[in-house]
Design an enzyme around this catalytic site. Sequence first.
Site: not given
Length: 175
Positions: A45, A50, A95-96, A137-138, A141
């Site tokens: 995701g 991000q 997470c990226l 999670h996304e 953000h």
Amino acid sequence: MKLSIVTYPDKVLKQKSEDVEKFDEDLHQLLDGMYALMMNANGVGLAAIQVAIAKRVLILNIPDEEEEQHGENLIEMVNPIISSKKGNTIYQEGCLSVPDFYEDIDRYEFISVNFQDRDGNTKRLEADGLLAIAIQHELDHLDGVLFIDKLSYARRKKFEKEYKRMLKEKKNSKK
Ligand code: CO
């Protein structure tokens, strides 16, 4: 569109994203650019913040049983809102924007999400399992929240120590 992933502790990640009002070519280019970047980074995701764009946009591509990702499983969500939630589940998230760290995080097990697609059409999705976890999670953000913000005080302190050490090692290996 040339995009790159912002990593913690960049303050951009704390920013609250704004609703998308125009479903235009810029939005489509953002979505396409995010997808290429996410697949390249082996991510499940990615939220627009991000890549330092404070718009309420996220994408997901949940791998199948063989851990493979398929283009047709791409989900794009614009202006998503969770309309109902129930149950609890724990999953080891990564997470990226927080590379190389994984922590057990509590989430709702089932959620319903209202959102818009890239053309502004209204959609609704019922999700459970990894998809439900990834959406939550996304969505965090978009409100400037990272999964590490959900850790207990002690675990967060331990994380900060380890992360700082990792950043230092990365810096040194570049010299
Ligand atoms: Co993330």
